[in-house]
Write an enzyme that holds these catalytic residues in place. Structure first.
Site, PDB file in Angstrom:
ATOM      1  N   LYS A 268      -8.456   7.648 -19.384  1.00  0.00           N
ATOM      2  CA  LYS A 268      -8.848   8.195 -20.682  1.00  0.00           C
ATOM      3  C   LYS A 268      -7.677   8.119 -21.673  1.00  0.00           C
ATOM      4  CE  LYS A 268     -12.535   8.877 -18.286  1.00  0.00           C
ATOM      5  NZ  LYS A 268     -12.846  10.117 -17.598  1.00  0.00           N
TER       6      LYS A 268
ATOM      7  N   ASP B  75      -7.505  19.980 -13.725  1.00  0.00           N
ATOM      8  CA  ASP B  75      -7.795  18.648 -14.266  1.00  0.00           C
ATOM      9  C   ASP B  75      -7.382  18.677 -15.732  1.00  0.00           C
ATOM     10  OD1 ASP B  75      -8.924  16.323 -15.339  1.00  0.00           O
ATOM     11  OD2 ASP B  75     -10.651  16.381 -13.996  1.00  0.00           O
TER      12      ASP B  75
ATOM     13  N   TYR C 242     -16.319  17.692 -14.985  1.00  0.00           N
ATOM     14  CA  TYR C 242     -16.561  16.286 -14.703  1.00  0.00           C
ATOM     15  C   TYR C 242     -17.398  16.172 -13.426  1.00  0.00           C
ATOM     16  CZ  TYR C 242     -16.176  11.343 -14.224  1.00  0.00           C
ATOM     17  OH  TYR C 242     -16.506  10.021 -14.121  1.00  0.00           O
TER      18      TYR C 242
ATOM     19  N   ARG D 109       0.834  -1.216   0.000  1.00  0.00           N
ATOM     20  CA  ARG D 109       0.000   0.000   0.000  1.00  0.00           C
ATOM     21  C   ARG D 109       0.860   1.254   0.000  1.00  0.00           C
ATOM     22  NH1 ARG D 109      -2.011   1.613   4.537  1.00  0.00           N
ATOM     23  NH2 ARG D 109      -2.427  -0.500   5.290  1.00  0.00           N
TER      24      ARG D 109
HETATM   25  C1  LIG Z   1     -13.250  10.471 -16.270  1.00  0.00           C
HETATM   26  C2  LIG Z   1     -12.848  11.770 -15.686  1.00  0.00           C
HETATM   27  C3  LIG Z   1     -12.601  11.896 -14.317  1.00  0.00           C
HETATM   28  C4  LIG Z   1     -12.790  10.747 -13.353  1.00  0.00           C
HETATM   29  O1  LIG Z   1     -11.864   9.743 -13.573  1.00  0.00           O
HETATM   30  P1  LIG Z   1     -12.138   8.167 -13.294  1.00  0.00           P
HETATM   31  O2  LIG Z   1     -10.879   7.548 -13.754  1.00  0.00           O
HETATM   32  O3  LIG Z   1     -13.366   7.786 -14.055  1.00  0.00           O
HETATM   33  O4  LIG Z   1     -12.363   8.041 -11.817  1.00  0.00           O
HETATM   34  C5  LIG Z   1     -12.175  13.124 -13.837  1.00  0.00           C
HETATM   35  N1  LIG Z   1     -12.031  14.187 -14.660  1.00  0.00           N
HETATM   36  C6  LIG Z   1     -12.285  14.104 -15.977  1.00  0.00           C
HETATM   37  C7  LIG Z   1     -12.112  15.317 -16.833  1.00  0.00           C
HETATM   38  C8  LIG Z   1     -12.707  12.907 -16.544  1.00  0.00           C
HETATM   39  O5  LIG Z   1     -12.957  12.828 -17.860  1.00  0.00           O
END
Ligand SMILES: *Cc1c(COP(=O)(O)O)cnc(C)c1O
Length: 357
Positions: free
Chosen positions: A195, A170, A99, A48
């Site tokens: 993504k 982000d 998001y 961890r």
């Molecule tokens: C998908 C996404 C998230 C969340 O990420 P996960 O891997 O699904 O937990 C956060 N910010 C953006 C811009 C996203 O497209």
């Protein structure tokens, strides 16, 4: 002769970073280290706290963003780690639409009375600046999901720093190949590595990147204590995906730009939202939700699915999710462009759009 790593371009570093030191019979790739524990007396100790496969991936992500990266079990685990560092009672300026899960994490704290949330459209720089008065944190996403608004990162981050606010960006949609928020003065960058970074729709993972060693320590402390850790196999898959990010992004972005010029020519389309870069387009259709649903049903090649950034082109009508914001138009279809032939992608879109007219 050796070349310093920073002299190499990001496309090269995507390929070269995070590899074992070369030597006879040393593997070219970092091994996937499946272990929950380590022989005592070392620096890691327990699964961890660390894992060599995470470390290899963190080297690459950190190198790309120009900071130190820590990987998490998902993008939302990454944002949650940052949210956990917000001081009690902080005033946070955040996007009106971004998001959803990230916004909901902030709203959850706001409704518990633990922070004051000011939401502004991030493409309205004057509104962002005005909201920053007395703020502790500016939380940005650009381009935003799913409206694809673009923030003037340079100006907004500079304005936040003037008032002494920390900045979180982000960077999931742009990737560090298109923008590097830490270079612009942001304190934290977060990613859903699910993504474009992994790029093959086969793994869920997140990352936080920062420069300040104290912030990194606190993020790592949160991961140790709360345990939202990625598996070693998932770390390997994201690392493998990253090796091809530059070519995937280049190809998908070229196709996206091409589709962004073709889509407005179709009479079924009311509006095309395209930031001018990246691999995402959102369209609005005449005829509301019903027309958008008929359109997505008629597609054969495009995958009808949530998520984005994979090799396969995919799309969805966002308001099919009851939790999606009311400010997102009913007919908005968010499209993630992949690596198929652009003419095949367009032909499929055109035949599905033709069913509406
Ligand atoms: C998908 C996404 C998230 C969340 O990420 P996960 O891997 O699904 O937990 C956060 N910010 C953006 C811009 C996203 O497209």
């Amino acid at each position: 002769m050796t070349t310093s790593r920073s002299a190499l371009s990001p496309a090269t570093r995507l390929v070269t970073a995070g590899r074992p030191e070369p030597g006879p019979d040393v593997p070219v790739n970092p091994p996937v280290t499946f272990t929950s524990t380590f022989h005592g007396g070392g620096d890691v100790g327990y699964g961890r706290y660390g894992n060599p496969t995470w470390s290899a991936l963190e080297d690459v992500i950190g190198d790309l963003e120009g900071g130190v990266a820590r990987v998490f079990a998902s993008g939302l685990a990454a944002s949650s780690a940052i949210v956990s560092l917000l001081p009690e009672g902080a005033t946070v300026v955040a996007p009106t639409a971004a998001y959803l899960g990230v916004i909901e994490q902030l709203q959850e704290r706001a409704s518990a009375g633990r922070l004051t949330l000011r939401q502004v459209p991030v493409d309205d720089t004057a509104a962002v600046k005005a909201a920053l008065d007395g703020a502790d944190v500016l939380w940005l996403e650009s381009p935003t999901n799913p409206m694809l608004e673009v923030a003037d990162l340079l100006t907004c981050i500079a304005a936040a720093r003037t008032v002494g606010a920390r900045v979180v960006v982000d960077n999931t949609f742009a990737t560090p190949l298109l923008q590097r928020p830490l270079d612009l003065g942001a304190d934290f960058v977060m990613h859903s590595a699910t993504k474009l970074m992994s790029g093959h729709s086969d793994v869920v993972m997140g990352a936080v990147v920062a420069r300040d060693p104290d912030l990194i320590d606190r993020i790592e402390g949160h991961r140790k204590l709360h345990g939202a850790i990625p598996g070693p196999m998932e770390a390997f898959l994201v690392l493998r995906g990253l090796r091809t990010l530059a070519v995937r992004l280049e190809r998908a972005a070229a196709t996206t730009a091409d589709l962004a010029t073709r889509l407005p020519t179709h009479p079924a389309i009311a509006k095309v939202r395209y930031p001018g870069f990246g691999t995402m387009i959102s369209i609005e259709l005449h005829g509301g939700a019903a027309a958008a649903d008929r359109f997505t049903d008629a597609l054969r090649l495009w995958v009808f699915a949530t998520s984005l950034g994979g090799v396969e082109s995919s799309l969805e009508r966002r308001r099919r999710w009851p939790s999606e914001l009311d400010s997102v138009p009913e007919s908005l279809v968010r499209m993630s462009v992949g690596l198929e032939d652009p003419d095949d992608l367009w032909a499929d879109l055109a035949q599905a759009l033709d069913t509406l007219t």
